[in-house]
Design an enzyme around this catalytic site. Structure first.
Site, PDB file in Angstrom:
ATOM      1  N   ASP A 111       1.728  -1.219   4.465  1.00  0.00           N
ATOM      2  CA  ASP A 111       2.195   0.043   3.886  1.00  0.00           C
ATOM      3  C   ASP A 111       3.646  -0.087   3.422  1.00  0.00           C
ATOM      4  OD1 ASP A 111      -0.241   0.947   4.668  1.00  0.00           O
ATOM      5  OD2 ASP A 111       0.485   2.430   6.106  1.00  0.00           O
ATOM      6  N   ASP A 117       0.926   5.140  -0.114  1.00  0.00           N
ATOM      7  CA  ASP A 117       0.195   6.411   0.005  1.00  0.00           C
ATOM      8  C   ASP A 117       0.891   7.497  -0.808  1.00  0.00           C
ATOM      9  OD1 ASP A 117      -1.920   5.903   2.041  1.00  0.00           O
ATOM     10  OD2 ASP A 117      -0.199   5.389   3.304  1.00  0.00           O
ATOM     11  N   HIS A 168       0.848  -1.196   0.000  1.00  0.00           N
ATOM     12  CA  HIS A 168       0.000   0.000   0.000  1.00  0.00           C
ATOM     13  C   HIS A 168       0.884   1.247   0.000  1.00  0.00           C
ATOM     14  CE1 HIS A 168      -3.395   2.569   0.626  1.00  0.00           C
ATOM     15  NE2 HIS A 168      -2.891   3.050   1.749  1.00  0.00           N
ATOM     16  N   HIS A 226      -6.640   9.495   0.015  1.00  0.00           N
ATOM     17  CA  HIS A 226      -7.318   9.409   1.315  1.00  0.00           C
ATOM     18  C   HIS A 226      -6.496   9.974   2.479  1.00  0.00           C
ATOM     19  CE1 HIS A 226      -5.267   5.490   0.646  1.00  0.00           C
ATOM     20  NE2 HIS A 226      -4.870   5.681   1.886  1.00  0.00           N
TER      21      HIS A 226
END
Length: 1176
Positions: free
Chosen positions: A420, A170, A168, A570
């Protein structure tokens, strides 16, 4: 090269056929359009029903007609939506597209929707009613229960497990997107290519195109080809394929479509694939709007994770974690999309293999020594798998898989394997792949285990699950199910407000960093306006020199699309990133705003000029925007017009809406001695008012003046006005100023006449309303409508929460908000022929109050503006005195709403909200991206439209409160590692609307999700898509005129329930190299769903789709639309049946009419050509 690469396969049965040329008279409207005389759309025309009596009669007649249909519909009912039972081993069959329950008579369709919602098995409202929210401790699975199984569940159908490695990434959070790319993401993508290339059994999924596009630019050709091969071979799946994994609470649907389109089109152009499955593991709650948009982009499956832990438990207990998500307005059942909801606390490895994180963590092999990740907090760390321990380790892991599978209906199981920014090195990837391969080999080699485990992608999982569901009927008795995929329940509703543990509700991020939430929407509407202007410039200019303007700007246009898309992440629009990351987002948006405004200034000059002009359009510089923003974190200010004697200053307005716009406009001038002329040189009535300071000071006036006049601007068009001095016509009328101040001194600005207000109650009125204020506190008290004489208590209150533990994500108040306004302060009433305004500088316990505010009503002459009340709050929650404070405005109305209110989802649809005592105050706060309203059983409605996303609640009967800003010292323990202390001064603008229905409400109205009225939709559109104003840089001779004074691109205004979501040239760089008549343009149309029990259209002088169909062939006045073809919302699929759209009537489609159901958005690819190119 085709202009839109990627056809999406399938049959090419478009909603509109491909047509080479329309009829020769391209400027005429179709027969269906001609049925309504042009005069009927104009005020005072023979069909305008302009008297209040005739409007009322029309409304009541329509309401009676609607009621008859409702009675008939309720009597006859809906055809059963439950699919026929199948044998357990039925062969796979072609997917059906459900035919509509209602056909051509739209009035019947709208009437029948009143009092009805789509039939489903589960609604999120029912879940909330049923769940007790006891926060019970479930043991090892803390938020669940002790999961057990018998052991024979897989005797008939073995357990098929797909382990999906993922990382993940970001695009901004603790670091900026560029910092993350350099330190981690580029290495992760390198690792994927190297590790997967070693063994074809290895799989991976990737989501964020923002990082992939950046990596692709850096990667050598050989590595690019290796990546593409992995994708083509199915080892690597691109999931979602958006520019980012967007937030679903604050993001507007325009920006969601934009970010998905940007990512999907780049991916298709670069690698030649279009994503099939959506992966959304980290947004903090989920919106049904996203499910709808994905379905209309050609997606059939989606995965979600962060939903309220009590809802997860309830769904898991009944094996309903996989379902078909249906829109609650979708009676025709065409929006169903299959959803897999992950069952546990997080998407990390400890919470994905099964219900016991202490065991699952032992299978996160990157937590072994030698890697930088933290060890398992349960104190049992992973160990290398070898011949001695493989049996014990594999058995323990399979036990977790089996327990997890009992929460779902099928024997196909998904196990995500990542976290992450994982797989940052080949060594890390190898330790995961190597150990899991040993475990898989052991499990797969023992047939008695009845399990097959392997690496897989989302596509592997969903296709295997669908195959199993075709063989085995998993439907429950009495379950409605879906034609899209049988064996699973249908669900409607959304998943807000999210709580992850211990009754911690994530309602703070609805409001965190509100300044940048506002900039987001300004960039959005500026980008849309620029896309429309660029389309017109290219449509009219074609191969002339002026086409060079948008083509040369295309790189900056792409950057603007991507900067808007990036902020939808997000941790972007949510306001949940580190301070320096927020600065990065803000700087990117500011740069794009500057670029777009420069482009628009030049585009306006082209469209008002001579298209055959051979000069370089990129050098045009006659105009500049009326508003300017000096840096990324300050409010825009109006440039001050300083007209000189005998000179004129031209002002050009661009109307980005689909209907002609009549409204009061404003510019700031240095002198009150001015007049306004229209493009014909006629004098117009105008008004000047003092410009007031936002903060209490010795000098309340700025010394400048606000000049108002009524402007009329054509749909998607331009209109020119002139501000002059020394003209031989009526000068602007100075407003009358009245004051109520605690101090005796009030410096009256020149040349105004000032007087004192007597008494503590002050009234302000226009043709529609009388507003009553408490002058001693400066707050709005009541609104009385002149037409019905009804008085509505508004009870405006400014309040403040104290909080402990609140942070960027969480809202954790200490008790209720308390009022902060004390008696005293300054209250100023300004009255003129066009605008009435109150300006309040309230007194509070703080020397510098956290806000000031204005209330305005307009006299435009029976326009939308006359029907609304404008509130502007200037918020400055700056300074340590406001630490751990959260500022609200509350309207304490007399509407008996039973603590039920309605707030919008992404500006697209409404959601019913109910306040529950069984959850804490913060759990009863909900996202309000653009609208919230209260309503009682008598049909009295109070609406608040917002220009930016915020949070709203109805904590007591009749109350609607909206949070404006929050300043928080502490981190709330969700990984950010800081509070929110970077507050900026900002203005929040609301449009308030008071309405009464004209027909009876259905008895079940309080249980339904109600829609806005047609008037409410238009008020929201005017607020969110304001006119763009441009002024001449220098005063010029009065005799100077551009070749044209106005630009009218549409044949006529569109019906009031139709919205052009966007009109764009997706790839402007290809424009000059693509054959004319290929589909170089795209248009997205939305038909708004509106509440037919409110009848304001008579007052709006507009039509609806049922009265006047939209015809793309004849929409544009001097441009022909050719080769029109329906497509998906990401412009990549051309098969409407695949997208779930209703089949269209061939004869109507041949004529170019758009058949679009209420609530739907439809996209079309087309080409626009001027008359000359048609004749050639």
């Amino acid at each position: 090269m085709p202009f839109f690469s990627g056809g999406g396969g399938g049959r090419s049965g478009a909603l509109l056929p491909t047509t080479s040329k329309p009829k020769a008279h391209h400027h005429l409207r179709s027969k269906s359009s001609l049925s309504a005389p042009a005069s009927s759309r104009r005020r005072g025309g023979p069909h305008s029903a302009s008297s209040p009596y005739s409007r009322r009669a029309l409304c009541l007649a329509a309401a009676a007609f609607a009621a008859l249909f409702v009675l008939a519909f309720l009597r006859l009912g809906l055809p059963s939506s439950r699919p026929a039972a199948r044998s357990p081993h039925a062969r796979p069959r072609a997917r059906l597209t459900r035919r509509p329950a209602f056909r051509l008579r739209d009035s019947a369709a709208v009437a029948a929707r009143i009092g009805r919602e789509a039939p489903v098995d589960i609604t999120t409202r029912d879940l909330y009613d049923r769940i007790q929210f006891l926060d019970a401790d479930g043991g090892a699975w803390k938020q669940g229960w002790e999961v057990k199984y018998r052991g024979d569940e897989w005797d008939g159908e073995k357990l098929k497990v797909f382990v999906a490695p993922h990382s993940h990434n970001d695009p901004g959070w603790i670091r900026t997107v560029e910092e993350y790319y350099e330190r981690q993401s580029r290495h992760i993508l390198d690792t994927i290519v190297e590790s997967l290339s070693k063994d074809s059994r290895r799989k991976f999924i990737w989501e964020e195109m923002s990082y992939l596009e950046r990596w692709w630019r850096d990667a050598p050709r050989k590595k690019q080809e290796a990546f593409a091969k992995l994708v083509r071979d199915g080892q690597l799946e691109i999931v979602s394929g958006g520019w980012v994994m967007n937030d679903e609470a604050n993001s507007h649907y325009f920006a969601i479509i934009e970010q998905m389109m940007e990512g999907n089109m780049w991916l298709n152009d670069t690698i030649g694939v279009v994503p099939k499955n959506s992966w959304s593991i980290d947004p903090f709650g989920y919106s049904s709007t996203m499910a709808y948009l994905l379905r209309r982009m050609g997606f059939h499956n989606m995965l979600i994770q962060r939903t309220h832990y009590e809802l997860k438990k309830e769904l898991a207990m009944k094996k309903n974690l996989e379902y078909l998500w249906r829109q609650n307005w979708d009676i025709e059942e065409t929006t169903d999309i299959f959803v897999h909801m992950m069952p546990f606390y997080s998407y990390d490895i400890p919470h994905t293999c099964g219900p016991e994180p202490a065991i699952c963590c032992q299978f996160d092999f990157a937590r072994m020594r030698g890697f930088s990740y933290e060890s398992c907090p349960w104190r049992f760390d992973p160990v290398e798998t070898d011949a001695d321990n493989v049996q014990e380790r594999a058995t323990k892991l399979l036990d977790q898989y089996r327990k997890k599978s009992t929460l779902y209906r099928t024997n196909t199981l998904l196990i995500p394997l990542g976290d992450d920014f994982r797989y940052v090195s080949v060594e890390e990837a190898e330790v995961q792949f190597r150990n899991y391969e040993k475990l898989f080999d052991y499990i797969n080699s023992d047939p008695h285990l009845n399990a097959e485990v392997k690496f897989g992608t989302l596509e592997d999982y969903f296709s295997t699950l669908r195959d199993e569901a075709e063989k085995i009927n998993y439907s429950r008795p009495g379950e409605l199910g879906s034609v899209e995929l049988q064996g699973f329940p249908t669900l409607s509703g959304d998943f807000f407000t999210y709580a992850d543990r211990n009754q911690d509700y994530w309602s703070g991020y609805y409001v965190s960093r509100p300044f940048f939430k506002a900039v987001d929407r300004v960039l959005e509407q500026t980008l849309r306006a620029s896309e429309i202007l660029a389309s017109f410039v290219l449509g009219y200019c074609q191969k002339f020199q002026c086409a060079k303007l948008p083509i040369s700007f295309s790189h900056k246009l792409t950057a603007a699309r991507r900067n808007l898309a990036l902020f939808q992440h997000h941790d972007g629009v949510t306001g949940t990133a580190k301070d320096h990351v927020v600065v990065d987002y803000g700087t990117r948006m500011h740069t794009s705003l500057q670029d777009l405004q420069l482009f628009m200034s030049r585009a306006v000059e082209v469209l008002l000029g001579d298209f055959h002009d051979r000069s370089d359009p990129t050098l045009l510089s006659h105009f500049e925007p009326v508003q300017e923003r000096s840096k990324y974190d300050v409010q825009p200010v109006h440039r001050v017009l300083d007209p000189r004697e005998g000179k004129a200053q031209s002002i050009v307005f661009f109307n980005p809406l689909e209907q002609t716009r009549d409204e009061i406009v404003m510019v700031v001038v240095s002198t009150p001695d001015v007049s306004v002329l229209n493009s014909n040189g006629s004098c117009l009535q105008s008004q000047v008012s003092p410009e007031w300071q936002f903060v209490s000071d010795e000098k309340i006036s700025t010394g400048r003046h606000r000049l108002y006049w009524r402007a009329s601007v054509p749909a998607l068009g331009l209109e020119t006005y002139y501000v002059v001095t020394g003209q031989d016509c009526e000068k602007a009328i100075p407003a009358v100023v009245k004051t109520f101040t605690a101090s005796q001194q009030f410096p009256c600005p020149e040349p105004y006449v000032c007087s004192k207000l007597e008494g503590k109650t002050v009234e302000m009125k226009n043709s529609y309303y009388t507003l009553s204020f408490d002058a001693s506190h400066g707050l709005l008290q009541t609104v009385t409508g002149h037409k019905d004489g009804e008085q509505t208590v508004i009870g405006e209150e400014i309040g403040m929460y104290r909080s402990h533990g609140s942070g960027a994500y969480l809202f954790k108040p200490i008790g209720e908000a308390r009022s902060i306004v004390e008696e005293g302060g300054h209250f100023i009433l300004t009255e003129g022929p066009l605008v009435q305004e109150t300006h309040s500088l309230p007194k509070t316990e703080w020397h510098k109050p956290p806000l000031s505010h204005s209330t305005r009503i307009y006299d435009c002459g029976d326009s939308i503006q006359d029907m609304l009340i404008e509130k502007e709050y200037h918020v400055e929650l700056v300074g340590h005195v406001f630490n751990d404070k959260e500022l609200i405005v509350r309207y304490k109305t007399d509407i008996d709403n039973q603590r039920i209110f309605y707030s919008d989802l992404n500006g697209f649809q409404m959601s019913r909200r109910q306040t529950y005592d069984k959850i804490p105050l913060q759990g009863n706060y909900y996202p309000m991206p653009s609208l919230a309203f209260l309503q009682d059983s008598l049909g009295n409605r109070f609406s608040v439209h917002s220009k930016q996303s915020l949070g709203a609640a109805s904590l007591k009967n009749g109350w609607l409160e909206i949070m404006l800003d929050r300043r928080l010292v502490q981190d709330d323990g969700r990984g950010l590692g800081q509070g929110v202390m970077d507050n900026r001064p900002m203005n929040v603008i609301f449009h308030l609307l008071r309405e009464s229905n004209v027909s009876a409400l259905p008895k079940t109205h309080s249980l339904l999700t109600l829609q806005p009225s047609l008037l409410s939709h238009r008020v929201g559109a005017h607020l969110n898509y304001p006119m763009h104003a441009f002024m001449s840089k220098k005063p010029h001779e009065k005799s100077f005129k551009l070749p044209q004074q106005s630009f009218t691109p549409l044949t006529a205004s569109l019906p009031c329930d139709v919205h052009i979501v966007n009109l764009k040239v997706p790839q402007p760089l290809r424009f000059p190299h693509t054959e004319a008549a290929s589909q170089r343009f795209a248009i997205l149309l939305q038909r708004r769903g509106w509440d037919a029990s409110y009848c304001k259209k008579g007052g709006l002088h507009c039509t609806t789709v049922e009265e006047e169909p939209v015809n793309l062939f004849y929409m544009f006045k001097d441009l022909s639309a050719v080769n029109v073809k329906a497509t998906s919302l990401n412009l990549l699929h051309d098969d409407p049946e695949m997208l779930g759209y209703l089949e269209q009537i061939g004869d109507v489609a041949q004529e170019g009419n758009v058949l679009i159901s209420p609530m739907e958005i439809q996209a079309y690819k087309l080409d626009l050509q001027p008359p000359s190119s048609q004749e050639e």
